[in-house]
Design a protein around this motif. Structure first.
Motif, PDB file in Angstrom:
ATOM      1  N   ALA A   1       0.752  -1.090   0.017  1.00 10.05           N
ATOM      2  CA  ALA A   1      -0.016   0.153   0.099  1.00 10.05           C
ATOM      3  C   ALA A   1       0.813   1.344  -0.067  1.00 10.05           C
ATOM      4  O   ALA A   1       0.750   2.229  -0.649  1.00 10.05           O
ATOM      5  N   LEU A   2       1.964   1.173   0.654  1.00  5.89           N
ATOM      6  CA  LEU A   2       2.651   2.447   0.675  1.00  5.89           C
ATOM      7  C   LEU A   2       3.587   2.486  -0.609  1.00  5.89           C
ATOM      8  O   LEU A   2       3.607   3.564  -1.015  1.00  5.89           O
ATOM      9  N   PHE A   3       4.130   1.509  -1.147  1.00  7.93           N
ATOM     10  CA  PHE A   3       4.510   1.709  -2.530  1.00  7.93           C
ATOM     11  C   PHE A   3       3.804   2.195  -3.595  1.00  7.93           C
ATOM     12  O   PHE A   3       4.064   3.182  -4.126  1.00  7.93           O
ATOM     13  N   LEU A   4       2.450   1.835  -3.647  1.00  2.06           N
ATOM     14  CA  LEU A   4       1.552   2.383  -4.607  1.00  2.06           C
ATOM     15  C   LEU A   4       1.200   3.749  -4.233  1.00  2.06           C
ATOM     16  O   LEU A   4       1.223   4.235  -5.225  1.00  2.06           O
ATOM     17  N   ALA A   5       1.158   4.102  -2.939  1.00  5.57           N
ATOM     18  CA  ALA A   5       0.751   5.432  -2.719  1.00  5.57           C
ATOM     19  C   ALA A   5       1.932   6.333  -3.124  1.00  5.57           C
ATOM     20  O   ALA A   5       1.626   7.418  -3.558  1.00  5.57           O
ATOM     21  N   VAL A   6       3.184   6.000  -2.920  1.00  8.29           N
ATOM     22  CA  VAL A   6       4.242   6.756  -3.156  1.00  8.29           C
ATOM     23  C   VAL A   6       4.466   6.806  -4.665  1.00  8.29           C
ATOM     24  O   VAL A   6       4.761   7.883  -5.246  1.00  8.29           O
ATOM     25  N   LEU A   7       4.275   5.858  -5.449  1.00  5.89           N
ATOM     26  CA  LEU A   7       4.542   5.824  -6.750  1.00  5.89           C
ATOM     27  C   LEU A   7       3.433   6.765  -7.546  1.00  5.89           C
ATOM     28  O   LEU A   7       3.735   7.614  -8.332  1.00  5.89           O
ATOM     29  N   HIS A   8       2.215   6.713  -7.124  1.00  5.19           N
ATOM     30  CA  HIS A   8       1.025   7.449  -7.803  1.00  5.19           C
ATOM     31  C   HIS A   8       1.281   8.959  -7.241  1.00  5.19           C
ATOM     32  O   HIS A   8       1.151   9.804  -8.103  1.00  5.19           O
ATOM     33  N   GLY A   9       1.673   9.181  -5.772  1.00  2.00           N
ATOM     34  CA  GLY A   9       1.906  10.465  -5.275  1.00  2.00           C
ATOM     35  C   GLY A   9       2.784  11.155  -6.043  1.00  2.00           C
ATOM     36  O   GLY A   9       2.737  12.365  -6.163  1.00  2.00           O
ATOM     37  N   LEU A  10       4.107  10.372  -6.265  1.00  3.98           N
ATOM     38  CA  LEU A  10       5.188  11.012  -7.052  1.00  3.98           C
ATOM     39  C   LEU A  10       4.671  11.728  -8.214  1.00  3.98           C
ATOM     40  O   LEU A  10       5.170  12.902  -8.721  1.00  3.98           O
ATOM     41  N   GLN A  11       3.842  10.938  -9.167  1.00  4.69           N
ATOM     42  CA  GLN A  11       3.517  11.169 -10.648  1.00  4.69           C
ATOM     43  C   GLN A  11       2.599  12.483 -10.279  1.00  4.69           C
ATOM     44  O   GLN A  11       2.786  13.406 -11.359  1.00  4.69           O
ATOM     45  N   MET A  12       1.793  12.521  -9.464  1.00  2.00           N
ATOM     46  CA  MET A  12       0.931  13.752  -9.302  1.00  2.00           C
ATOM     47  C   MET A  12       1.510  14.982  -8.908  1.00  2.00           C
ATOM     48  O   MET A  12       1.414  16.015  -9.522  1.00  2.00           O
ATOM     49  N   GLN A  13       2.740  14.809  -8.047  1.00  2.00           N
ATOM     50  CA  GLN A  13       3.501  15.852  -7.698  1.00  2.00           C
ATOM     51  C   GLN A  13       4.341  16.319  -9.106  1.00  2.00           C
ATOM     52  O   GLN A  13       4.357  17.638  -9.138  1.00  2.00           O
ATOM     53  N   TRP A  14       4.729  15.609  -9.819  1.00  4.40           N
ATOM     54  CA  TRP A  14       5.517  16.096 -11.275  1.00  4.40           C
ATOM     55  C   TRP A  14       4.458  16.479 -11.854  1.00  4.40           C
ATOM     56  O   TRP A  14       4.939  17.642 -12.479  1.00  4.40           O
ATOM     57  N   LEU A  15       3.120  16.230 -11.906  1.00  5.16           N
ATOM     58  CA  LEU A  15       2.150  16.970 -12.837  1.00  5.16           C
ATOM     59  C   LEU A  15       2.059  18.379 -12.765  1.00  5.16           C
ATOM     60  O   LEU A  15       1.860  19.043 -13.294  1.00  5.16           O
ATOM     61  N   LEU A  16       2.061  18.676 -11.295  1.00  2.03           N
ATOM     62  CA  LEU A  16       1.813  19.991 -10.779  1.00  2.03           C
ATOM     63  C   LEU A  16       3.208  20.685 -10.774  1.00  2.03           C
ATOM     64  O   LEU A  16       3.221  22.110 -11.104  1.00  2.03           O
ATOM     65  N   ASN A  17       4.301  20.284 -10.932  1.00  2.00           N
ATOM     66  CA  ASN A  17       5.715  20.969 -11.029  1.00  2.00           C
ATOM     67  C   ASN A  17       6.573  20.035 -11.743  1.00  2.00           C
ATOM     68  O   ASN A  17       7.127  19.318 -11.115  1.00  2.00           O
ATOM     69  N   GLN A  18       6.662  20.277 -13.100  1.00  2.00           N
ATOM     70  CA  GLN A  18       7.569  19.382 -13.644  1.00  2.00           C
ATOM     71  C   GLN A  18       9.122  19.467 -13.846  1.00  2.00           C
ATOM     72  O   GLN A  18       9.663  18.882 -14.517  1.00  2.00           O
ATOM     73  N   ASP A  19       9.632  20.544 -12.839  1.00  2.00           N
ATOM     74  CA  ASP A  19      10.766  20.541 -12.611  1.00  2.00           C
ATOM     75  C   ASP A  19      11.239  19.581 -11.492  1.00  2.00           C
ATOM     76  O   ASP A  19      12.466  19.549 -10.977  1.00  2.00           O
ATOM     77  N   LEU A  20      10.312  19.102 -10.941  1.00  2.00           N
ATOM     78  CA  LEU A  20      10.595  18.133  -9.690  1.00  2.00           C
ATOM     79  C   LEU A  20      11.488  17.001 -10.117  1.00  2.00           C
ATOM     80  O   LEU A  20      11.118  16.351 -11.262  1.00  2.00           O
TER      81      LEU A  20
END
Length: 207
Positions: free
Chosen positions: A162-181
């Motif tokens: 559960a933690l792995f999937l949350a991190v994987l999806h969350g990182l992609q969402m963060q990148w969509l909001l700031n593609q310099d990350l």
């Protein structure tokens, strides 16, 4: 001879459907699911609107086909199979890099994942089934690592999944909001926290 003659039409039908699914994916990515039209998809696929309806009755069917095609591409190799060709860390980091090349598809997926949480959404069943399948597969991979002593003490396999999937999806969402990350380094750091090497030490990291 009869079987050989039958292969032609079937092969052409499969190829045509694949063309339509690719066209639908591009149209959904550019216009969003609501804004995409069957006529635009047909034009991209190089067929008539009537020709498209011969293969797919409506946009809901096309959306389901696009999601299934993405699953085939993303999950054809299981977590365990990847390790035979290289570490799962490197495989998933490369998967993220590939996603970053098509941010419009990442955005569409994020939007659909949220919208499909509604029971009346056309993709609801597909997303529920996919989530269960991915969660089960990831949990099984984590159980294998737990049996090898490669999960930290106190971290059970289902929680690790559960933690792995949350991190994987969350990182992609963060990148969509700031593609310099940089989201690759944090992914490796997370693996360092939840996966141990065979000798019980931290995993390989980003090197």
């Amino acid at each position: 001879m009869e079987r050989a003659r039958q292969r032609g039409p079937y092969a052409k039908t499969a190829a045509r459907r694949a063309d339509i699914v690719r066209a639908a994916r591009d149209s959904f990515a550019e216009h969003g699911y609501a804004g995409a039209s069957l006529r635009d998809i047909a034009k991209r696929a190089g067929i008539t609107h009537a020709g498209l309806l011969h293969h797919f009755q409506n946009k809901d069917e096309l959306l389901t086909a696009v999601l299934a095609h993405r699953d085939d591409e993303e999950w054809e190799r299981s977590f365990g199979e990847v390790e035979g060709q290289g570490s799962p860390q490197r495989y998933l980091a490369e998967t993220l890099r590939q996603h970053q090349k098509t941010p419009e598809l990442m955005r569409l997926w994020a939007e659909l994942a949220a919208s499909a949480s509604r029971p009346d959404h056309p993709a609801h069943t597909s997303f529920v089934e996919r989530n269960a399948r991915v969660r089960s597969r990831t949990s099984e991979a984590m159980r294998e690592r737990a049996a090898e002593g490669r999960l930290p003490e106190g971290l059970d396999p289902d929680s690790a999944a559960a933690l792995f999937l949350a991190v994987l999806h969350g990182l992609q969402m963060q990148w969509l909001l700031n593609q310099d990350l940089d989201i690759i380094t944090p992914l490796y750091r997370f693996f360092d926290l939840i996966l141990l090497s065979a000798d019980g030490q931290s995993s390989e990291g980003a090197s």
